[in-house]
Design a protein around this motif. Structure first.
Motif, short mmCIF file in Angstrom:
data_model
loop_
_atom_site.label_atom_id
_atom_site.label_comp_id
_atom_site.label_asym_id
_atom_site.label_seq_id
_atom_site.Cartn_x
_atom_site.Cartn_y
_atom_site.Cartn_z
N VAL A 167 32.72 2.86 23.69
CA VAL A 167 33.27 2.88 22.32
C VAL A 167 32.95 1.42 21.77
O VAL A 167 32.51 1.31 20.48
CB VAL A 167 34.76 3.02 22.20
N GLY A 210 43.99 -8.11 13.28
CA GLY A 210 43.51 -7.05 12.43
C GLY A 210 44.48 -6.20 11.65
O GLY A 210 45.83 -6.52 11.99
N PRO A 211 43.96 -5.30 11.12
CA PRO A 211 45.14 -4.47 10.33
C PRO A 211 45.78 -3.62 11.52
O PRO A 211 45.22 -3.34 12.59
CB PRO A 211 44.28 -3.42 9.27
N ALA A 212 46.86 -3.17 11.31
CA ALA A 212 47.47 -1.89 11.79
C ALA A 212 46.85 -0.94 11.97
O ALA A 212 46.59 -0.15 11.24
CB ALA A 212 48.99 -2.04 11.37
N LEU A 213 46.72 -0.39 13.11
CA LEU A 213 45.60 0.83 13.45
C LEU A 213 46.49 1.81 14.50
O LEU A 213 46.84 1.19 15.39
CB LEU A 213 44.23 0.51 14.09
N GLU A 214 46.62 3.13 14.18
CA GLU A 214 47.23 3.95 14.92
C GLU A 214 46.80 3.99 16.44
O GLU A 214 47.59 3.86 17.42
CB GLU A 214 47.15 5.54 14.35
N ALA A 215 45.33 3.99 16.93
CA ALA A 215 44.93 3.98 18.03
C ALA A 215 45.17 2.91 18.78
O ALA A 215 45.46 3.06 20.02
CB ALA A 215 43.41 4.40 18.04
N ASN A 216 45.08 1.72 18.15
CA ASN A 216 45.55 0.55 18.78
C ASN A 216 46.70 0.40 19.27
O ASN A 216 47.18 -0.28 20.31
CB ASN A 216 45.22 -0.74 18.07
N VAL A 217 47.69 0.76 18.36
CA VAL A 217 49.36 0.72 18.70
C VAL A 217 49.27 1.65 19.69
O VAL A 217 50.22 1.51 20.81
CB VAL A 217 50.20 1.04 17.69
N PHE A 255 47.22 2.64 22.09
CA PHE A 255 46.73 2.08 23.42
C PHE A 255 47.60 1.19 24.05
O PHE A 255 48.01 0.97 25.11
CB PHE A 255 45.40 1.18 22.88
N TRP A 256 48.38 -0.08 23.04
CA TRP A 256 49.22 -0.98 23.62
C TRP A 256 50.26 -0.31 24.17
O TRP A 256 51.23 -1.07 24.94
CB TRP A 256 49.32 -2.18 22.67
N SER A 257 50.88 0.60 23.76
CA SER A 257 52.08 1.20 24.08
C SER A 257 52.13 1.67 25.45
O SER A 257 53.22 2.00 26.04
CB SER A 257 52.42 2.62 22.99
N GLN A 258 50.91 1.58 26.02
CA GLN A 258 50.95 1.91 27.51
C GLN A 258 51.64 1.08 28.42
O GLN A 258 51.61 1.14 29.45
CB GLN A 258 49.50 2.44 27.84
N LEU A 303 52.41 4.71 14.64
CA LEU A 303 51.87 4.18 13.04
C LEU A 303 50.47 4.87 12.92
O LEU A 303 49.39 4.88 13.59
CB LEU A 303 51.74 2.76 13.69
N ASP A 324 47.32 5.63 10.51
CA ASP A 324 46.39 4.63 9.91
C ASP A 324 46.62 4.67 8.39
O ASP A 324 47.02 5.62 7.80
CB ASP A 324 44.83 5.20 10.20
N MET A 358 57.36 -3.39 22.89
CA MET A 358 57.17 -2.60 23.71
C MET A 358 57.46 -2.76 24.99
O MET A 358 56.96 -2.42 26.12
CB MET A 358 55.65 -1.95 23.54
N ALA A 408 40.71 3.08 21.32
CA ALA A 408 41.31 1.60 20.91
C ALA A 408 41.35 0.72 22.08
O ALA A 408 41.03 1.01 23.25
CB ALA A 408 42.94 1.98 20.71
N ARG A 420 35.01 -3.61 9.73
CA ARG A 420 36.07 -3.03 8.89
C ARG A 420 35.51 -2.87 7.53
O ARG A 420 34.86 -3.28 7.09
CB ARG A 420 37.06 -4.48 8.63
#
Lengths: 132, 170
Positions: A15, A40-47, A49-52, B124, B126, B136, B155, B162
């Motif tokens: 990726v 960076g901006p808040a992105l769903e996939a990143n959050v 990912f880190w939530s693991q 959250l 997009d 967390m 991710a 961007r």
């Protein structure tokens, strides 16, 4: 940080192309908690990912904030140092293990970069990882 | 795992089982919908908002919202300057304050949030405008298995260019 991830959990590089990011992500496995500053901006996939992981994730879309600051402040009052102080208002006690800068560094000249990195370095734990 | 339409097409069609016919019971009122209080768009509250039912806020609240056992939804027109504590918190409007959800916090696409989030599950979407911290640390590390398919490891994806940048130097 200890590299202890089993083979099957290695993060794929299909990726993204950053070898540094791969190494970083593969190193954040383990029992300890991390504090992360995401510029960076808040992105769903990143959050997601880190939530693991067990971590404190601070999201701060720095480029957007900087643009808004530039638009709001009259030209003669524009000082990069002032902007960086106002836009990154973390306390001196704050410590980040990881700062994710993404591509925002591409949008600053060397002088600005120096000011930004100087500002960020006060919150870096020894041996920080800059990923871009 | 990435959802494939083909797989969906291959799945057998499930038909809900029909319950056996019951002897006719006396007609009664349908069960009441789950109670949820509505703070309308013209309502402005300054102070502490608490209670014992779910709440949907389309108005303005300044102070504190505390409904620890209930769901709190900030509607698209909701404007909140308060710390919020609830079981499940969903934000579609604007919030300036810290959010503490004992179950989950969801920031919808239209939300604008300035503050810190604490909950076992945080989602959250997009497009949501979020600035702040997400705690967390409450769950044990490595509790969840890492994703093994490429879709799930997209991710962090911000290495991709961007979309909101013009390419100009700042």
């Amino acid at each position: 940080m200890t590299l202890s991830a089993p083979r099957e959990t290695q993060v794929s590089s299909e990726v993204h192309k950053s070898l540094g990011l791969n190494a970083l992500l593969n190193s954040v496995r383990g029992p300890r908690s991390y504090s992360i500053l995401d510029l960076g901006p808040a992105l769903e996939a990143n959050v997601q990912f880190w939530s693991q992981f067990s971590c404190w994730l601070h999201i701060h879309d720095f480029y957007r904030s900087y643009r808004e600051w530039k638009a709001a402040v009259v030209p003669e009052e524009k000082s990069k140092e002032t902007a960086f102080s106002a836009l990154l208002p973390f306390s001196d006690e704050t410590v980040f293990d990881i700062i994710l800068a993404w591509d925002i560094l591409n949008y600053f000249d060397l002088r600005e970069l120096e000011a930004l990195v100087q500002r960020l370095s006060r919150w870096c734990r020894r041996g920080p990882s800059f990923s871009r | 795992m990435k959802w494939k339409k083909q797989e969906a097409d291959d799945l057998p069609t499930l038909t809900p089982m029909q319950p056996p016919p019951q002897p006719s019971a006396p007609r009664s009122q349908p069960p009441p919908a789950k109670e949820r209080a509505l703070i309308g768009p013209s309502i402005e509250i300054k102070g502490s908002l608490s209670g014992d039912e779910d709440v949907f806020v389309e108005g303005r609240v300044e102070g504190k919202i505390e409904l620890s056992q209930h769901s709190i939804t900030i509607g698209p027109r909701g404007r909140i300057k308060a710390d919020i504590r609830g079981r499940s918190i969903v934000v579609m409007g604007e919030v300036e304050g810290n959010l503490n959800g004992s179950e989950q916090i969801i920031l919808r696409q239209s939300s604008k949030v300035r503050g810190n989030l604490v909950a076992p599950r945080v989602a959250l979407e997009d497009g949501s405008d979020f600035k702040g911290g997400i705690d967390m640390t409450s769950k044990p590390a490595m509790e969840a298995k890492l994703p093994t398919d490429s879709a799930a490891v997209k991710a962090p994806s911000q290495l991709l260019p961007r979309q909101d940048k013009t390419g100009d130097k700042v």
